[in-house]
Design an enzyme around this catalytic site. Structure first.
Site, mmCIF file in Angstrom:
data_model
loop_
_atom_site.group_PDB
_atom_site.id
_atom_site.type_symbol
_atom_site.label_atom_id
_atom_site.label_comp_id
_atom_site.label_asym_id
_atom_site.label_seq_id
_atom_site.Cartn_x
_atom_site.Cartn_y
_atom_site.Cartn_z
ATOM 1 N N ARG A 248 -16.793 4.106 4.527
ATOM 2 C CA ARG A 248 -15.603 3.128 4.126
ATOM 3 C C ARG A 248 -14.414 3.142 4.777
ATOM 4 N NH1 ARG A 248 -14.234 2.122 -1.508
ATOM 5 N NH2 ARG A 248 -16.400 3.101 -1.911
ATOM 6 N N GLU B 289 0.803 -1.090 0.076
ATOM 7 C CA GLU B 289 -0.025 0.061 -0.056
ATOM 8 C C GLU B 289 0.821 1.168 0.013
ATOM 9 O OE1 GLU B 289 -2.409 2.906 -0.300
ATOM 10 O OE2 GLU B 289 -3.117 0.862 -0.248
ATOM 11 N N ASP C 184 -12.013 -1.827 -8.503
ATOM 12 C CA ASP C 184 -11.804 -0.990 -9.576
ATOM 13 C C ASP C 184 -10.766 -0.766 -10.386
ATOM 14 O OD1 ASP C 184 -14.019 0.355 -8.281
ATOM 15 O OD2 ASP C 184 -13.113 1.897 -7.314
ATOM 16 N N TYR D 241 -27.528 8.288 4.071
ATOM 17 C CA TYR D 241 -28.063 7.227 5.056
ATOM 18 C C TYR D 241 -27.100 7.578 6.213
ATOM 19 C CZ TYR D 241 -24.289 5.554 2.210
ATOM 20 O OH TYR D 241 -22.930 5.356 1.530
#
Length: 400
Positions: free
Chosen positions: A108, A34, A299, A220
């Site tokens: 997220r 990462e 993605d 939401y």
């Protein structure tokens, strides 16, 4: 010589971390690269419908998720033209019983943090932060994956490389430089607000979908119901990459001006103090999923518009299917790995393309004007809650 049991995953997003857990459960040693020095809050809230939550539950993550997720009771489909709710589609227990898995909404960052905690707890997964994928070289023993941490270059011997590094994927660029993300002409604006700032009927555990003239709005609860996540989608020409560019609230309020938008929707937007925006890009349909022992996930291979609420869900599904096709017992050679990744892509293509098409179609429907908007509203009312929920069965009932 036997292949290494190591698989390198580039990218520690939702798909990459889920794939790490799923592949480690199949006996592989996983190295996750990462480039970020630390996992910070990026993006917005997301919806985990039963097809995605089922995978996370089967990975043993249910208890961790329950602490951070919210189970919405319904989706309220709202029309700016009509001034209010057209239909309330049941979720919560109704959707869970129908699909056999929960429907959750979660920030997220909370989901990524939870997955990262599970990864850190796993003895066969090495999460390397601040490690940027640079290159990969195939050879008789598998792959040498080169990555950089600051000024230091390192390499790992691996049997496979999985690019889960997002829409601007470096791994995809290495494999298929001709495949470039395309701007959709739409911009998503994201903000959050404290639930105590709104009247109680605005903060019920439901997803609100407001459809309007050339724009739509989704809201939401997240963070255990303490915050409301708001996303407004508008057409525009600004198209810089990134998730969190500061935005001018006046642009949002002008786009959702009266009389085309009712006071209830505008009040929710006005309560957001700080807006962030991101341009919505997609990866063209038909992007290859793999080349030899190198594959793509999430993605990186199928970034899609968010209007089916399935971006994260499809990446999580990818991870489960990838792990189903890769196992130590059947990965004894590079040819085996190549065949498994080819099968993985074939298994995913048709479903992902259908979800991509659905997302594009729903985005157009949300933004209808004039007679088309009238017909849309009448059709939604005529369907009713049960038939509207049944229309989601092909998505929600999926199993790995």
């Amino acid at each position: 010589m036997a292949l290494s049991r190591t698989i390198v995953i580039a990218g520690a997003g939702i798909g990459g971390l889920t794939a790490a857990l799923a592949l480690a459960a199949r006996g592989f040693r996983i190295v996750v690269l990462e480039k970020a020095e630390r996992l910070e809050e990026v993006g917005a809230g997301l919806q985990l419908s039963p097809n995605a939550s089922r995978v996370l539950v089967e990975l043993g993550l249910a208890e961790r998720l329950k602490e951070r997720a919210v189970t919405p009771e319904a989706v309220s489909i709202m029309s700016a033209r009509a001034g209010g709710e057209l239909l309330r589609m049941p979720l919560g227990e109704a959707a869970s019983l129908r699909a056999g898995a929960p429907y959750w909404v979660v920030h997220r960052a909370d989901l990524q943090s939870m997955l990262a905690d599970a990864v850190s707890d796993h003895p066969d997964i090495d999460l390397k932060l601040g490690a940027t994928f640079e290159d990969v070289a195939p050879h008789a023993k598998g792959l040498t994956v080169v990555h950089r941490s600051g000024t230091i270059r390192r390499s790992d011997l691996a049997s496979a490389l999985i690019g889960a590094d997002g829409i601007w994927s470096t791994v995809r660029q290495h494999l298929f430089p001709e495949v470039q993300p395309r701007f959709s002409g739409l911009i998503a604006w994201r903000g959050t607000l404290d639930a105590t700032q709104l009247p109680k009927d605005y903060t019920a555990r439901r997803v609100q979908l407001w459809m309007g003239r050339n724009a739509h709005l989704v809201a939401y609860p997240i963070a255990g119901g303490r915050q409301i996540n708001v996303v407004a989608v508008l057409p525009g020409t600004w198209n810089r990459p990134g998730w969190s560019t500061p935005g001018d609230r006046r642009e949002v309020m002008d786009a959702f001006a009266a009389p085309h938008w009712p006071a209830s929707a505008r009040m929710m937007l006005a309560t957001v103090d700080s807006w962030r925006k991101w341009a919505l890009f997609g990866v063209p349909d038909g992007c290859p999923w793999s080349n030899g022992p190198i594959g793509l996930l999430g993605d990186a291979v199928h970034a899609m518009l968010p209007f089916a609420a399935q971006g994260a869900g499809m990446a999580i599904e990818d991870a489960a299917v990838l792990a189903r096709h890769l196992s130590l017992e059947t990965a004894e050679s590079t040819a085996d790995i190549t065949a498994a990744l080819t099968q993985y892509g074939r298994a995913r293509q048709a479903r992902v393309r259908r979800v991509q098409r659905t997302a594009r179609q729903q985005g157009r429907i949300y933004h209808f004007t004039g007679p088309l908007a009238v017909a849309r509203d009448l059709a939604i009312r005529a369907l009713g809650p049960d038939r509207m929920l049944a229309r989601q069965d092909w998505i929600y009932n999926w199993r790995p």
